[in-house]
Each structure stands twice: as C-alpha cells, then as structure tokens.
Design a protein around this motif. Sequence first.
Motif, PDB file in Angstrom:
ATOM      1  N   GLN A  54      42.741  92.321  49.176  1.00 24.08           N
ATOM      2  CA  GLN A  54      43.391  92.510  47.869  1.00 24.08           C
ATOM      3  C   GLN A  54      42.351  92.550  46.756  1.00 24.08           C
ATOM      4  N   SER A 107      29.279  93.097  40.378  1.00 23.00           N
ATOM      5  CA  SER A 107      29.064  91.680  40.650  1.00 23.00           C
ATOM      6  C   SER A 107      30.126  91.127  41.597  1.00 23.00           C
ATOM      7  N   ALA A 116      35.626 104.136  35.231  1.00 24.21           N
ATOM      8  CA  ALA A 116      35.754 102.777  34.702  1.00 24.21           C
ATOM      9  C   ALA A 116      34.421 102.209  34.271  1.00 24.21           C
ATOM     10  N   ARG A 137      31.122  88.343  41.643  1.00 24.97           N
ATOM     11  CA  ARG A 137      31.859  87.328  40.893  1.00 24.97           C
ATOM     12  C   ARG A 137      33.298  87.776  40.630  1.00 24.97           C
ATOM     13  N   TYR A 138      33.497  89.097  40.424  1.00 25.41           N
ATOM     14  CA  TYR A 138      34.858  89.598  40.183  1.00 25.41           C
ATOM     15  C   TYR A 138      35.771  89.269  41.363  1.00 25.41           C
ATOM     16  N   GLU A 159      35.274  86.964  43.604  1.00 27.25           N
ATOM     17  CA  GLU A 159      35.415  85.513  43.756  1.00 27.25           C
ATOM     18  C   GLU A 159      36.488  84.981  42.821  1.00 27.25           C
ATOM     19  N   VAL A 160      36.479  85.456  41.577  1.00 25.24           N
ATOM     20  CA  VAL A 160      37.516  85.012  40.636  1.00 25.24           C
ATOM     21  C   VAL A 160      38.889  85.469  41.126  1.00 25.24           C
ATOM     22  N   ALA A 161      38.968  86.730  41.577  1.00 22.58           N
ATOM     23  CA  ALA A 161      40.251  87.249  42.076  1.00 22.58           C
ATOM     24  C   ALA A 161      40.735  86.412  43.265  1.00 22.58           C
ATOM     25  N   ARG A 173      42.291  95.732  44.442  1.00 22.02           N
ATOM     26  CA  ARG A 173      42.768  95.535  43.072  1.00 22.02           C
ATOM     27  C   ARG A 173      41.650  95.434  42.045  1.00 22.02           C
ATOM     28  N   VAL A 174      40.490  94.961  42.471  1.00 18.93           N
ATOM     29  CA  VAL A 174      39.425  94.706  41.491  1.00 18.93           C
ATOM     30  C   VAL A 174      38.214  95.617  41.712  1.00 18.93           C
ATOM     31  N   PRO A 178      38.922  99.941  41.775  1.00 16.23           N
ATOM     32  CA  PRO A 178      39.043 100.577  40.458  1.00 16.23           C
ATOM     33  C   PRO A 178      37.713 100.629  39.714  1.00 16.23           C
ATOM     34  N   LEU A 179      36.878  99.619  39.952  1.00 19.38           N
ATOM     35  CA  LEU A 179      35.564  99.598  39.296  1.00 19.38           C
ATOM     36  C   LEU A 179      34.612 100.627  39.897  1.00 19.38           C
TER      37      LEU A 179
END
Lengths: 329, 207
Positions: A239, A223, A328, A225-226, A228-230, A243-244, A247-248
Amino acid sequence: MEFGENQRPWRVKPELPFLLFLIVVLIGYVGMLVLMVGANVLTVSWEDIGNVLRDADIQRSIKLTIVTCTATAILSVLVAVPLAYLLSRYQFRGRAFIDTILDIPILLPPLIVGLSLLILFNRVSPSTCCWMMAGGLCFAACVGFFWKNKGSDCSMIPRALLFIGGVFAVGALLMRGSGSVEEVTSGLGLPMTFHPLGIVLAQFPVAAAFAVRTMRTTFDQISPRYEEVAMTLGCHRGQAFTRVVLPLAGKGVVAAGTMAWARSLGEFGPVLIFAGATRGRTEVLATSVFLEINIGNLPGAAAISLLMILLAVVILMLVRFFVGKGGAI
Amino acid sequence: MLEVKGLTVGVGEFLLSDFSLSIDDGECVALMGPSGCGKTTLMEAVCGLRSGGVLSGTILLGGVDITDLPPGARMIGLVPQDVALFPTLTVREQLEFGPKLHRWDRDEMRDRVEGLASELGLTGLMDRLPKGLSGGEARRVALGRALALRPRLLCLDEALTGLDEARHDEVLQVIREMIDREGVTALHVTHSRKEADAIADRVVVME
C-alpha cells in the motif's frame, strides 16, 4: 594593498582556458551529432522521402515499429517498476550479483542477445528451463538461509525463493518431453521465432535493462521516510508503494517508458537474428534501413533514417510536454 | 504507558545495547543525547521500522507487547525530522490518509479532520500541496497527520529542526497544547535542552 610579514598575494589563473576546453568538447560532440544528421539530410531529396512514405512495405514497417516499440516499452515498465523498487529498498545478499546480471543485456553485443533467444526458444525444452530456474532459486534460497544480514527485514525472501523454485521443479516434471520452448509457445498460439511477436521479445531484454536503470535512479531519489510514515499510519509495504511511492515516481515511469521505447526503435541485431527481416512481415524501421542498403538504395535508407530520427524526436518532445505538465516530482 | 525493556537493536555496524525506558500514560518525555548515540534508532525500533534489527528485549505499549507487530498495528504516530509530507497529497488528504486507510466512517473522519485542522490552524490551507507550505505549517500538518488516528504514543524525531526561532517557539507551543488536549503519551527526541525543558514533563539523557 599591504601585506603582513608572512603574507603573500593570492594569485588565481584565468579561467578562460578551462572554459575554452569545455566549449571545444561541446562543439566536438554536438557537432559530430549534427553532422551525422546533416549528412543524412544532404543525401535525401523530397522525392526520396515521398517514395519511402508511399511504399506499402515501409508503411507496414512504420506501423509495426510503433506497435512493437510501444508494446516493448509497456512490458519493460511493468517489469522495471517492481524490480527497481526491490533493488532500491531491500538489502539482501546477492543484490550486487543481481545488479550485474541486469546490466548484461546492456553490455552484450546485440547479436548475442538475439542468438541466445534463438537457442533458448529452439534448442532447449521448457522442462530444462524450469530445472535451471529451480536450481538457481534453490541455490539463492540456501545462500539467503545460511548467510543472513544483521538488521535485515527480508527473512521471508529465502522461503519465497524456495517456494517459487519448488513450483518450477513441479513445472519441469509436468513438462517433460514437451519439445522446444518455441513448440510450446506456438501451440499456445504465440509463435515467436521469425514472427512479429518475436520482435517484441528481441527488443525487450535491452529495453527493460535501460528501464530498470531509470526506475532504480528514480526510487533511489525518493526518501524511504515517506513509506515509513505511511506504514506507521496503517499501510503495508504494498500500500505504501502504490499510494505514496508510485505517484511520486510518475515522471520516472514516463522516463523509463520513453527510454525503453527509444531503445527499441533502434534495436536491430536481436530483431534480425530472432525475428528475421522478412519484408512486410517482421520488418521494422531498423531492418528497413538494412534491407534498403542491401539492395543498394542508399537515399531510401537515408530517408528511413530521417524518419526514425523524426519519430524519436516527436516522441521525446511529447513526453517532455506531458511530463512537464503532470509530473509530481 | 510505554515500556522498553532491555532493547538491543543492530543497524549495520551500529548497536544500541540493552536500553530500557518507561513513560507513563499522558506523559511527555524528551530524549536527549549526543549525535550517534541511538536516539533515532530507538524511536524507529519503537515505531516498528527496524523490526529486523531488534536483537533482544521487548516493547510494551498499554501493556501489549508490540515488539513484533507491524508499524501500522502499533497505534503510534510519527513526526520525522524531515517531516516527510507526501508531496502529491493536499493538506486535507494528508490528514485523511490514516482514517481512510482504516476505513473510518465518512462523518467521523470529516469531524476529526476538521477538528484537527481548526486546532492546528490549518483550516485555510486544506487544499494546498506541501510545496506551498512554510516550515511551521508543514510541521503542524505532520503533527495533525500523526494525531489523526488518535495514537497511543506520539513520536517526534527532532521535529523542530530547521525552524527559525519564532516559528520554533510557535510550533513547540502548538505541540505541547495538542499533547495536552489529546492526552497522548509522547516521546520527543531533541538536541536542545531548552526545547526539552519547554515541552517535556521529564528529560531522559542517553549516553
């Protein structure tokens, strides 16, 4: 059971015929695969396998296969990850066109991939390559400038394309009269045509296309969304990606690498045309099979085929083992 | 104070046209409206996630024009509808994510994270991954992650959707307490009138 005036009993046909149909298709396809492998096994004796494994040329071929497939897989993943992310996350004009171009290596007959590489490296100058790239990028930039998407956040892309196009144009001017691409790469100590490095290059287009497809599916399933939140927490796009998202996407990266490795293992046409099939020099397992058939050694060819099947199965099982433990998603 | 003035946002075929809104410092406003009226689009535009789609208008936060600022520079904390906890990070890492990015002093970051964890009832969950959290716990972690950097504005986008009634009321109370304790301005998007009345100082209905 009693029914109302307008009611009729509901009748359902038995599902056995449909189930039988599914089973027949399953048996048909899996059976064909098992028979193919089985036929190989029946043709080969332990002595043939021993002979193949003791053959110095085949030993070199096995080593070269493992090295080139691994190099191609790594290269494919390095290209596939950013490219698939770009296509998954950014909306821009021409995305469908680029998508189609990325599928071309999969759709083309393998011989044509090799032939195209052979012509590119030996009949075209680096200057011409740069002019073609500059022209293509400038055209794409113009399309981007005059045909903007409503709500798109990619306004910088046409400018970036124009800048890179400009760099290629300068490169074209600097490399005037520098001979063929092969002459330039050979001058840099990286001979390609009919050299071991050429094997990686011949395997790369198709392997990378498969890796891009796999990574694209992976990123599409994560998503946005991850990110966007980051980004609200202070990340810039890069980044948020490292960072998000990355790893996923761990399992997807391994899957893409495996796909590229397995695809490279079976690559024959482009390798034959571009890197040749010189015994002990540019011979990989796929070409070994071809060379053994050429000298009429069918059991030898079947033994090498079995070796390739074994290698592919071992790699797939290793990857599943490690991904199953460490992924993950 | 958040001021949205004449904001027009286009996303694909959808157009949020000439929308204005003002929220005082420390005030909690609930934004309601029918599905598809543009509540989430507005919130995303305020957070800077639809910057390419803002066609006209301005967004001021604390008197500063943030319309063209990147999301990370706006000092806005977001709790999205699907929570979006980072699956590979533990609860502690989720709470430390923002402070680490902004290179907070180690002691200051530890105090802030431990404090938030205590207030949100997360102290015993710090080493858990999101897949080991219940819906209510996940919401509290997302709230803590959004508040860790002490934002000027907290945006909650239907953050309580999908919780059962008991958890819903519990998390609602936690959110209200945290908003009061942090003194943060809050914009809460919801479909529920009851929820809006329970949490907000003022309810704004979009047509």
